[in-house]
Motif scaffolding. Structure first.
Motif, PDB file in Angstrom:
ATOM      1  N   PHE A 126       5.655   7.197 -14.499  1.00 47.07           N
ATOM      2  CA  PHE A 126       5.895   8.637 -14.422  1.00 47.07           C
ATOM      3  C   PHE A 126       7.328   9.010 -14.833  1.00 47.07           C
ATOM      4  N   PRO A 127       8.357   8.337 -14.317  1.00 48.79           N
ATOM      5  CA  PRO A 127       9.709   8.681 -14.789  1.00 48.79           C
ATOM      6  C   PRO A 127       9.882   8.534 -16.296  1.00 48.79           C
ATOM      7  N   GLU A 128       9.285   7.494 -16.886  1.00 49.83           N
ATOM      8  CA  GLU A 128       9.415   7.318 -18.333  1.00 49.83           C
ATOM      9  C   GLU A 128       8.765   8.471 -19.087  1.00 49.83           C
ATOM     10  N   MET A 129       7.629   8.910 -18.635  1.00 52.38           N
ATOM     11  CA  MET A 129       6.965  10.045 -19.286  1.00 52.38           C
ATOM     12  C   MET A 129       7.818  11.300 -19.195  1.00 52.38           C
TER      13      MET A 129
ATOM     14  N   ALA B  39      14.432  18.164 -11.862  1.00 50.36           N
ATOM     15  CA  ALA B  39      14.636  19.422 -12.583  1.00 50.36           C
ATOM     16  C   ALA B  39      13.743  19.485 -13.813  1.00 50.36           C
ATOM     17  N   MET B  40      13.577  18.340 -14.483  1.00 46.97           N
ATOM     18  CA  MET B  40      12.719  18.309 -15.664  1.00 46.97           C
ATOM     19  C   MET B  40      11.261  18.537 -15.275  1.00 46.97           C
ATOM     20  N   GLU B  41      10.828  17.987 -14.112  1.00 51.04           N
ATOM     21  CA  GLU B  41       9.462  18.233 -13.630  1.00 51.04           C
ATOM     22  C   GLU B  41       9.232  19.724 -13.429  1.00 51.04           C
ATOM     23  N   GLY B  42      10.230  20.430 -12.921  1.00 48.38           N
ATOM     24  CA  GLY B  42      10.091  21.868 -12.745  1.00 48.38           C
ATOM     25  C   GLY B  42       9.918  22.597 -14.054  1.00 48.38           C
ATOM     26  N   LEU B  43      10.661  22.195 -15.102  1.00 45.47           N
ATOM     27  CA  LEU B  43      10.521  22.836 -16.415  1.00 45.47           C
ATOM     28  C   LEU B  43       9.146  22.556 -17.019  1.00 45.47           C
TER      29      LEU B  43
ATOM     30  N   VAL C 138       0.838  -1.201   0.000  1.00 42.88           N
ATOM     31  CA  VAL C 138       0.000   0.000   0.000  1.00 42.88           C
ATOM     32  C   VAL C 138       0.872   1.249   0.000  1.00 42.88           C
ATOM     33  N   LYS C 139       1.997   1.178   0.678  1.00 40.92           N
ATOM     34  CA  LYS C 139       2.910   2.326   0.695  1.00 40.92           C
ATOM     35  C   LYS C 139       3.434   2.605  -0.706  1.00 40.92           C
ATOM     36  N   ILE C 140       3.725   1.533  -1.459  1.00 43.77           N
ATOM     37  CA  ILE C 140       4.185   1.733  -2.847  1.00 43.77           C
ATOM     38  C   ILE C 140       3.131   2.499  -3.638  1.00 43.77           C
ATOM     39  N   ALA C 141       1.866   2.104  -3.460  1.00 48.34           N
ATOM     40  CA  ALA C 141       0.791   2.766  -4.207  1.00 48.34           C
ATOM     41  C   ALA C 141       0.637   4.219  -3.775  1.00 48.34           C
ATOM     42  N   TYR C 142       0.693   4.480  -2.464  1.00 50.25           N
ATOM     43  CA  TYR C 142       0.506   5.851  -1.982  1.00 50.25           C
ATOM     44  C   TYR C 142       1.722   6.733  -2.272  1.00 50.25           C
ATOM     45  N   ASP C 143       2.874   6.116  -2.490  1.00 51.17           N
ATOM     46  CA  ASP C 143       4.069   6.891  -2.839  1.00 51.17           C
ATOM     47  C   ASP C 143       4.137   7.232  -4.315  1.00 51.17           C
ATOM     48  N   LEU C 144       3.244   6.655  -5.143  1.00 52.14           N
ATOM     49  CA  LEU C 144       3.240   6.970  -6.576  1.00 52.14           C
ATOM     50  C   LEU C 144       2.908   8.443  -6.782  1.00 52.14           C
ATOM     51  N   PRO C 145       3.473   9.052  -7.805  1.00 54.58           N
ATOM     52  CA  PRO C 145       3.095  10.442  -8.117  1.00 54.58           C
ATOM     53  C   PRO C 145       1.598  10.532  -8.426  1.00 54.58           C
ATOM     54  N   ASN C 146       1.057  11.689  -8.224  1.00 51.13           N
ATOM     55  CA  ASN C 146      -0.382  11.865  -8.456  1.00 51.13           C
ATOM     56  C   ASN C 146      -0.761  11.544  -9.903  1.00 51.13           C
ATOM     57  N   TRP C 147       0.138  11.847 -10.855  1.00 48.63           N
ATOM     58  CA  TRP C 147      -0.177  11.567 -12.267  1.00 48.63           C
ATOM     59  C   TRP C 147      -0.353  10.060 -12.475  1.00 48.63           C
ATOM     60  N   THR C 148       0.531   9.277 -11.853  1.00 47.71           N
ATOM     61  CA  THR C 148       0.446   7.827 -12.005  1.00 47.71           C
ATOM     62  C   THR C 148      -0.815   7.289 -11.338  1.00 47.71           C
ATOM     63  N   ARG C 149      -1.233   7.892 -10.215  1.00 51.25           N
ATOM     64  CA  ARG C 149      -2.424   7.422  -9.503  1.00 51.25           C
ATOM     65  C   ARG C 149      -3.709   7.780 -10.249  1.00 51.25           C
TER      66      ARG C 149
ATOM     67  N   SER D 215       1.423  17.848  -8.892  1.00 48.78           N
ATOM     68  CA  SER D 215       0.292  17.139  -8.286  1.00 48.78           C
ATOM     69  C   SER D 215      -0.982  17.255  -9.107  1.00 48.78           C
ATOM     70  N   GLU D 216      -1.048  18.229 -10.046  1.00 47.26           N
ATOM     71  CA  GLU D 216      -2.263  18.437 -10.826  1.00 47.26           C
ATOM     72  C   GLU D 216      -2.118  17.995 -12.280  1.00 47.26           C
ATOM     73  N   TRP D 217      -1.066  17.273 -12.619  1.00 49.70           N
ATOM     74  CA  TRP D 217      -0.898  16.802 -13.992  1.00 49.70           C
ATOM     75  C   TRP D 217      -1.956  15.757 -14.325  1.00 49.70           C
ATOM     76  N   THR D 218      -2.400  15.804 -15.571  1.00 53.04           N
ATOM     77  CA  THR D 218      -3.373  14.842 -16.082  1.00 53.04           C
ATOM     78  C   THR D 218      -2.800  14.166 -17.319  1.00 53.04           C
ATOM     79  N   ASP D 219      -3.612  13.321 -17.935  1.00 51.40           N
ATOM     80  CA  ASP D 219      -3.136  12.651 -19.148  1.00 51.40           C
ATOM     81  C   ASP D 219      -2.892  13.631 -20.280  1.00 51.40           C
TER      82      ASP D 219
END
Length: 1021
Positions: free
Chosen positions: A840-843, A897-901, A772-783, A911-915
């Protein structure tokens, strides 16, 4: 004794040489029952056959009958009963509800014996003054009993008090001629009103220096008042260190000042030290009027006005018996430093202000009678219409203080308190059944009052029966001074009723002052009576009578009850938390403590440095109970209580919680804490929640925790704060390993280790918590994304909505993979978990590749990109481009750093990224990259070395009438390759002018073909 004393007594007492002497029965009073003491005195008197007349255990009437029989059997003489220290018997009767009517019956019997039975009692004060601590109705009863006796006061006269005062001061050795005229004036005034005054009165007054003669003349009358104790009060005033007293005056006044202790000083002394007592006495009404007049004068007048009105008030209050009046000549001596004109004007002012009046028939000034309200009449009227005693109202108004089990607190550290209340016998069963430990009380003492005239024995029987109906530590007491409480309670409630309902008081400050003082005095008497009742009552607990030492009070019994009831409560010596209510500072320290419990369990003292409050709480709770200790491998950790290493009381707490969880499945933490608050634990509210959190931590390998029915995969600081804030929203459930699923458990544990890199225990709870921790640690986009495989999406949903570790591992996951093979399930689970973690990292990596291409940058050479960003930054004036250049300047090639760009490009936090975000980000990044490159070409405008060069191309073919135009830019890092290609192209040029023309045409045709090919590739894409 002398013939002059004995001879007058022979005839009335029948004393003669040939007659038998009187039978004398001496009794020395003490604070006990007078009936038994008088019976013992009769037995020891030597009178024949007296023991047969008395019997073994005589009551009051049997004693009186025996005395009458003895007196009637002695016709030539009689019986003389002398009771020394009679006041001790009266004090006992007043405080313990003794039978005072025995003395009434004794007096009536003596009056019927025709002088053969004589009762003499010796007291230090009048009979009724011993009833001063009782209510009005009881005092009236005592007054009736006093009327059966003849008072023979043996007190010093006023003039004798004056002589005693002079001898006590002994100031004859110091000359003070300036006071002689004052003493003569005062003595002359007294002789006019009391001709029997001593002829040397002036000399006696003068010997009292440095007392002003008016002050000296008033000491005697003041000492005779109800609020005083005769000469004791006089010498107490002279010798005590009370504020504004005579001793203070002597310490602070020099001889050269020629100051004396004026009446105004004596007024201040009385008001500072005796005002409450005076207001509760018969002089209270007049004193309240005087105080009101003085206060009104103080707001208008000068110091001269105040000195005069205080002297007038004193003389007006206490002049009876002294012969002193507040005449102009007397008042002139009270203010010798003021002129006659000033004194007359001040008196006229106060007369005009309605503060004083002049009584011509007495030639004296007096205080203006500003209040006509009769409190005694109003009290009698209110009592007449009041039936019985409202026990509930009295209990709420009396301010009964709780009883503290002090020894129990000293030995256990638990700050407990037992409620103290009055209850009517008719409401006894309801009061016992409604007792609730959740109010914070550890028990209760109830003083049971009669409602229909129940006898003492009847009250005892009802208390014994009612005490057997409860298991709570409730003590039911039968007071021995019921009559005193009843009388004072009725008077107190009547005074409260007058204060609330009487409209006459609204415009009468004097009456309000007097009523308030009377009410407070009665309340003080009532509280004393209740305190005496608590210490001397007969207490019943669980059907048995419990004796207490009246000198120590009920605290000992409270400690015994606390020991018996809460014997399984761990000892925690912290007055900050081991109590029902804690302060805000202590709550802040608890917050810091539970945070450290979640974040630093591996550190000694939870990582606290120095000695803040939270370190103290750690030492007195967690360390003292060995909940946080070194393990066998010498590591600090929270440990579960064991029988050999922890207090048995702590082990009992943990065991009780375990049994509740086994019996009820999922249980709210608040229910466990409530269980701990009840006997035999009685854990105080302040420490209950932090121990509850410690229980969760020490059992986290077998305990599933839920917050608002949502499974918690880890115990973080937010969860810890919720435990302290609202335990009702926390639920717990035991998770026990099932041997049937051993292979699946082991396979899943290996899978979790492969995914996380951390060893996972082969326990259902540990595996479920890790997954469950693995699932809750996923980025919001992945969830949220829908771009996953169906199987991975289902796994994600299952983990995020998991609420039961057993169901997750043994039902949901096998159903998800539709397999019974533990190895296959574990392999597919591992693949899906890896997919979830890498989505998420692959994206982000894909977007990074597109960005480098748009910037025509080499991912392996970040330093060149930083150099280009330094040229662009601060160049364009476009805030968005400036932010982009700043991010590029700090770009280190990491995913963060790429997430910031990307967030900058799409104006959305991660946290608000979508598909749709990756597609939008790719376009936005391309646009920013283009602007970035254009800005590079314009660097020379800002006198910066450009990092890119712009080239414009125009190709025209006359054959088809078509022109192709294109602009390109070249970076500094690309110049070398451009030069190499240029050299190779120029090698084809022969140097012939005619060939040069053809060479340029060939270049144009080649450029046109390249551009057309690029256009075709772009359309194909």
């Amino acid at each position: 004794m002398g013939a002059e004393i004995v001879e007058p007594l022979r005839k009335p007492f029948g004393i003669g040489p040939k007659k038998e002497p009187w039978a004398v029965i001496p009794v020395v009073g003490r604070r006990s029952d007078p009936i038994s003491d008088i019976a013992d005195a009769i037995r020891n008197s030597g009178i024949p056959y007296v023991r047969r007349r008395l019997g073994e255990a005589p009551d009051g009437r049997r004693i009186i009958k025996a005395l009458v029989d003895i007196a009637e059997a002695r016709p030539d003489n009689g019986v003389l009963v002398i009771i020394d220290e009679l006041g001790k018997f009266l004090e006992f009767a007043a405080t313990h509800g003794g039978d005072i009517h025995f003395f009434q019956e004794l007096a009536e019997a003596a009056s019927r014996c025709k002088g053969r039975l004589l009762v003499v009692g010796i007291l230090h004060q009048s009979f009724e003054q011993y009833a001063a601590r009782l209510g009005k109705e009881a005092r009236d009863e005592w007054s009736k009993i006093q009327g059966r006796y003849v008072d023979i006061p043996l007190v010093a006269a006023v003039d004798e008090v004056l002589e005693l005062t002079a001898r006590a001061i002994d100031g004859a050795g110091t000359p003070h001629p300036f006071t002689k005229p004052w003493c003569n004036a005062i003595a002359e005034s007294i002789h006019q009103n009391r001709p029997a005054a001593p002829s040397d009165l002036s000399r006696r007054l003068d010997r009292c220096w440095p007392l002003h003669p008016v002050t000296a003349a008033l000491l005697g009358p003041v000492s005779k008042r109800r609020f005083s104790q005769n000469e004791r009060s006089t010498f107490g005033f002279l010798a005590s260190a009370e504020p504004r007293g005579f001793s203070e005056f002597l310490r602070t006044t020099t001889l050269s000042s020629k100051s004396v202790y004026e009446p105004s000083n004596y007024w201040d002394y009385l008001r500072e030290n005796l005002e409450g007592t005076i207001l509760a006495s018969p002089d209270g009404h007049r004193w309240a009027q005087s105080v009101d007049a003085v206060e009104r004068c103080q707001s208008k007048g000068s110091p001269l006005h105040l000195r005069l009105i205080k002297a007038i008030a004193l003389i007006d209050l206490f002049r009876n018996g002294s012969g002193l009046v507040a005449s102009d000549s007397v008042l002139a001596t009270c203010t010798p430093d003021a002129s006659e004109t000033d004194i007359s004007k001040a008196l006229a002012d106060m007369h005009g202000w309605s503060q004083i009046v002049y009584r011509k028939h007495l030639n004296t000034w007096a205080i203006y009678q500003g209040s006509a309200f009769d409190i005694d009449a109003a009290l009698s009227a209110t009592l007449a219409v009041t039936q019985g005693l409202d026990i509930k109202r009295l209990s709420s108004l009396a301010g009964l203080q709780p009883i503290l089990p002090k020894r129990h607190y000293q030995e256990t550290g638990a700050l407990r308190w037992f409620g103290l209340d009055l209850v009517a016998v008719d409401d006894l069963h309801e009061a016992v059944s409604n007792f609730d430990l959740q109010t914070g009380m550890s028990g209760q003492f109830l003083l049971v009052m009669p409602t229909h005239g129940e006898t003492h024995r009847a009250l005892q029987t009802k208390c014994r029966t009612a005490s057997m109906e409860t298991e709570h530590p409730i003590a039911l007491g039968v007071p021995d001074n019921v009559e005193s409480i009843w009388s004072l309670g009725r008077e107190y409630l009547a005074l409260e009723t007058i204060q609330i309902n009487n409209a006459e008081l609204w415009g009468d400050p004097v009456a309000r002052r007097e009523l308030k003082a009377r009410t407070m005095a009665v309340l003080g008497k009532l509280q004393d009576a209740l305190n005496s009742a608590v210490s001397n009552a007969q207490w019943y607990v669980h059907g048995k009578q419990r004796a207490i030492d009246s000198h120590i009070g009920p605290s000992v019994l409270a400690s015994i009850l606390a020991d018996e009831t809460y014997h399984s409560c761990p000892n925690i010596f912290s007055e900050l938390v081991n109590r029902h209510s804690i302060s805000s500072n202590t709550q802040a320290a608890l917050n810091a403590l539970v945070e450290a419990m979640t974040e630093n369990p591996h550190l000694e003292a939870l990582g606290f440095e120095g000695f803040p409050a939270e370190r103290g709480l750690y030492a007195t709770i967690l360390k003292a109970l060995s909940l946080h200790a070194l393990t066998n491998d010498q590591k600090w950790a929270f440990v579960k209580p064991t029988q050999d290493k922890h207090p048995e009381e702590l082990l009992a707490l943990w065991t009780a919680a375990d049994e509740m969880l086994r019996a009820n499945g999922r249980v709210k933490l608040s229910d466990i804490l409530d269980l701990w608050s009840l006997p035999p634990f009685g854990l105080r509210k302040g420490v209950r929640r932090v121990l509850g959190f410690a229980y969760i931590i020490t059992n986290q390998d077998v305990l599933a925790a839920y917050k608002e029915d949502v499974y918690q995969h880890e115990l973080d600081r937010e969860f810890a704060h919720e435990v302290l804030r609202d335990p009702a929203c926390i639920s717990l459930q035991l998770v026990v390993r099932d041997e049937v699923y051993v292979d699946l458990i082991n396979a899943l544990a290996k899978t979790v280790k492969q995914i996380t890199g951390i060893r996972c225990a082969s326990e259902p709870l540990a595996i479920g918590r890790s997954m469950v921790k693995i699932a809750y640690d996923l980025p919001n986009w992945t969830r949220r994304t829908a771009k996953l495989s169906k199987r991975a999406s289902n796994l994600r949903k299952t983990l995020l909505h998991a609420s039961d570790p057993h169901r997750l591992l043994f039902v949901d996951i096998p159903n998800l993979y539709d397999s019974v093979s533990p190895k296959l399930i574990a392999k597919q689970l591992g693949d899906d978990l890896a997919l979830l973690r890498e989505a998420f990292p692959e994206m982000v990596k894909h977007l990074m590749t597109r960005l480098f291409k748009a910037l025509t940058a080499n991912p392996e050479d970040i330093e060149v990109l930083h150099t280009r960003a330094m040229v662009v930054k601060g160049l364009s004036g476009d805030f968005r481009l400036e932010s982009f250049a700043g991010r590029v300047l700090e770009f280190d090639g990491s995913l963060d750093a790429m997430e910031g760009l990307v967030s900058l490009a799409v104006n959305l936090p991660t946290s608000e990224w979508t598909d749709a975000t990756p597609d939008a980000a790719e376009l936005a990044l391309a646009d920013l990259a283009l602007k970035f490159r254009h800005a590079e070409m314009l660097a020379a405008i800002k006198e910066r070395t450009p990092t890119r060069h712009a080239i414009g191309l125009v190709f025209g073919t006359g054959e088809h009438g078509r022109t192709i135009m294109r602009a390109i830019d070249i970076g500094n890092d690309e110049q070398r390759r451009v030069l190499e290609m240029t050299s190779k192209i120029l090698e084809l040029e022969t140097g012939n002018p005619e060939d040069q023309r053809l060479f340029l045409a060939a270049l144009a045709a080649a450029g046109s073909m390249l551009l057309e090919r690029e256009d075709c590739n772009g359309k194909a894409d």
